[in-house]
Design a protein around this motif. Structure first.
Motif, short mmCIF file in Angstrom:
data_model
loop_
_atom_site.label_atom_id
_atom_site.label_comp_id
_atom_site.label_asym_id
_atom_site.label_seq_id
_atom_site.Cartn_x
_atom_site.Cartn_y
_atom_site.Cartn_z
N LEU A 20 29.56 40.97 57.31
CA LEU A 20 28.10 41.65 58.11
C LEU A 20 27.73 42.69 56.75
O LEU A 20 28.74 43.38 56.07
CB LEU A 20 28.64 42.43 59.26
CG LEU A 20 29.06 41.70 60.32
CD1 LEU A 20 29.46 42.51 61.63
CD2 LEU A 20 27.72 41.05 60.86
N ASN A 23 24.60 47.99 57.07
CA ASN A 23 23.65 48.52 58.40
C ASN A 23 23.99 47.48 59.62
O ASN A 23 23.88 47.92 60.82
CB ASN A 23 22.25 48.29 57.97
CG ASN A 23 21.56 46.89 57.63
OD1 ASN A 23 22.51 46.08 57.44
ND2 ASN A 23 20.32 46.56 57.60
N GLN A 24 24.21 46.19 59.65
CA GLN A 24 24.74 45.71 60.72
C GLN A 24 25.95 46.08 61.39
O GLN A 24 26.23 46.24 62.62
CB GLN A 24 24.99 44.05 60.15
CG GLN A 24 23.49 43.29 60.00
CD GLN A 24 23.96 42.05 59.51
OE1 GLN A 24 24.92 41.65 58.96
NE2 GLN A 24 23.00 41.10 59.69
N ARG A 25 26.95 46.51 60.55
CA ARG A 25 28.11 47.06 61.29
C ARG A 25 27.78 48.48 61.82
O ARG A 25 28.45 48.65 62.97
CB ARG A 25 29.19 47.34 60.11
CG ARG A 25 29.79 46.20 59.49
CD ARG A 25 31.05 46.31 58.69
NE ARG A 25 30.71 47.17 57.46
CZ ARG A 25 30.62 46.85 56.59
NH1 ARG A 25 30.44 45.54 56.07
NH2 ARG A 25 30.27 47.55 55.47
N TRP A 27 24.90 48.79 63.29
CA TRP A 27 24.29 48.79 64.61
C TRP A 27 25.21 48.23 65.86
O TRP A 27 25.03 48.83 66.80
CB TRP A 27 23.36 47.67 64.50
CG TRP A 27 22.06 48.12 63.66
CD1 TRP A 27 21.62 49.13 63.24
CD2 TRP A 27 21.42 47.04 62.57
NE1 TRP A 27 20.58 49.01 62.21
CE2 TRP A 27 20.52 47.79 62.07
CE3 TRP A 27 21.40 45.64 62.54
CZ2 TRP A 27 19.45 47.30 61.12
CZ3 TRP A 27 20.66 45.19 61.63
CH2 TRP A 27 19.58 45.78 60.80
N ASN A 95 27.53 37.78 64.21
CA ASN A 95 26.61 37.83 63.17
C ASN A 95 25.19 37.81 63.99
O ASN A 95 24.18 38.46 63.63
CB ASN A 95 26.61 36.73 62.13
CG ASN A 95 27.93 36.66 61.38
OD1 ASN A 95 29.03 36.55 62.06
ND2 ASN A 95 27.87 37.23 60.12
N ALA A 98 24.71 41.14 65.83
CA ALA A 98 24.22 42.24 64.66
C ALA A 98 22.63 42.17 64.22
O ALA A 98 22.00 43.05 64.17
CB ALA A 98 25.13 42.20 63.59
N MET A 99 22.30 41.00 64.04
CA MET A 99 20.99 40.57 63.54
C MET A 99 19.95 41.16 64.95
O MET A 99 18.99 41.67 64.66
CB MET A 99 20.61 39.20 63.29
CG MET A 99 21.44 38.79 62.07
SD MET A 99 21.13 36.91 61.67
CE MET A 99 19.38 37.01 61.73
N GLY A 102 19.32 44.91 65.12
CA GLY A 102 18.54 45.49 64.19
C GLY A 102 17.11 45.10 64.59
O GLY A 102 16.17 45.86 64.47
#
Length: 231
Positions: A20, A23-25, A27, A95, A98-99, A102
């Motif tokens: 990741l 920024n994904q982590r 979120w 994943n 996480a997307m 965002g």
């Protein structure tokens, strides 16, 4: 944040992909706890008590469910276009979660809740007839014949979904796999649905293409759009 494993559920492939981004982590740490549907896991709800739909958004708004939201393109689009609706998105792939977080941040919506795990755990605790619409968009095709039992369009999934959908609720399915279309048309009606689409190659008026559809078109596969109504 890790998605908890559920050993009694073994119908999924991998749950994690490439590393990741920072920024994904972020979120996942900041947004997912706030947006997660409470009382779904067996650790939090061992007695499998039904959820209170009003507690999700604080009112009696219609609830829609998206099963396997991938990167969240369609989920965020529907949330922004329908602010009076509450959407529940389910995705077991970290994943993708996480997307989607965002995209939800960018869309500035507050009418989405997420379950980062197995949809069957969620459907066990959804009250009967609480959903007004459900989406199954480009699900894992499980192409090998011995794996067809893992597809969503089988009784193990369709029975609980039909129970959670209110009479008259719409169930939308999009796929680029002809054999998935075949199985959908064979399995969904006996589970308590009537088919209502008239042209499988025409998308819904409020459709938002996903990255999976874009990939299918690049590789020369035709999308199919199927609509059913809960009896």
């Amino acid at each position: 944040m890790q998605i908890p494993d559920t050993p009694h559920r073994n119908f999924h492939g991998r749950r994690h992909g490439k590393a990741l981004k920072p920024n994904q982590r972020l979120w996942l740490e900041e947004d997912l706890p706030r947006l997660s549907v409470p009382g779904v896991s067996r650790a939090d709800n061992p007695g499998r008590a039904p959820l209170d739909p009003r507690a999700l958004f604080g009112d009696d708004r219609p609830l829609w469910l998206e099963v396997g939201f991938g990167g969240g393109e369609h989920l965020a689009h529907q949330a922004r276009a329908n602010p009076g609706v509450g959407l529940i998105g389910v995705e077991i792939f970290l994943n993708g979660v996480a997307m989607a977080l965002g995209k939800l941040r960018a869309a500035e919506v507050d009418n989405v809740r997420l379950h980062p795990g197995d949809v069957r755990d969620l459907m066990e605790v959804l009250p009967e007839g609480c959903l007004a619409r459900a989406f199954l968009l480009y699900p894992d095709p499980w192409p090998k014949a011995r794996h067809h039992r893992r597809r969503f369009v089988t009784p193990e999934y369709l029975g609980p979904l039909a129970r959670a959908l209110a009479p008259g609720a719409e169930f939308r399915v999009a796929t680029d796999i002809p054999d998935y279309v075949r199985q959908t048309l064979e399995e969904v009606p006996p589970a308590g649905f009537d088919r209502v689409d008239t042209d499988v190659h025409t998308a819904w008026p409020d459709w938002r293409p996903t990255r999976y559809e874009a990939k299918a078109l690049r590789e020369g596969r035709a999308p199919h759009y199927l609509s059913f109504r809960r009896r």
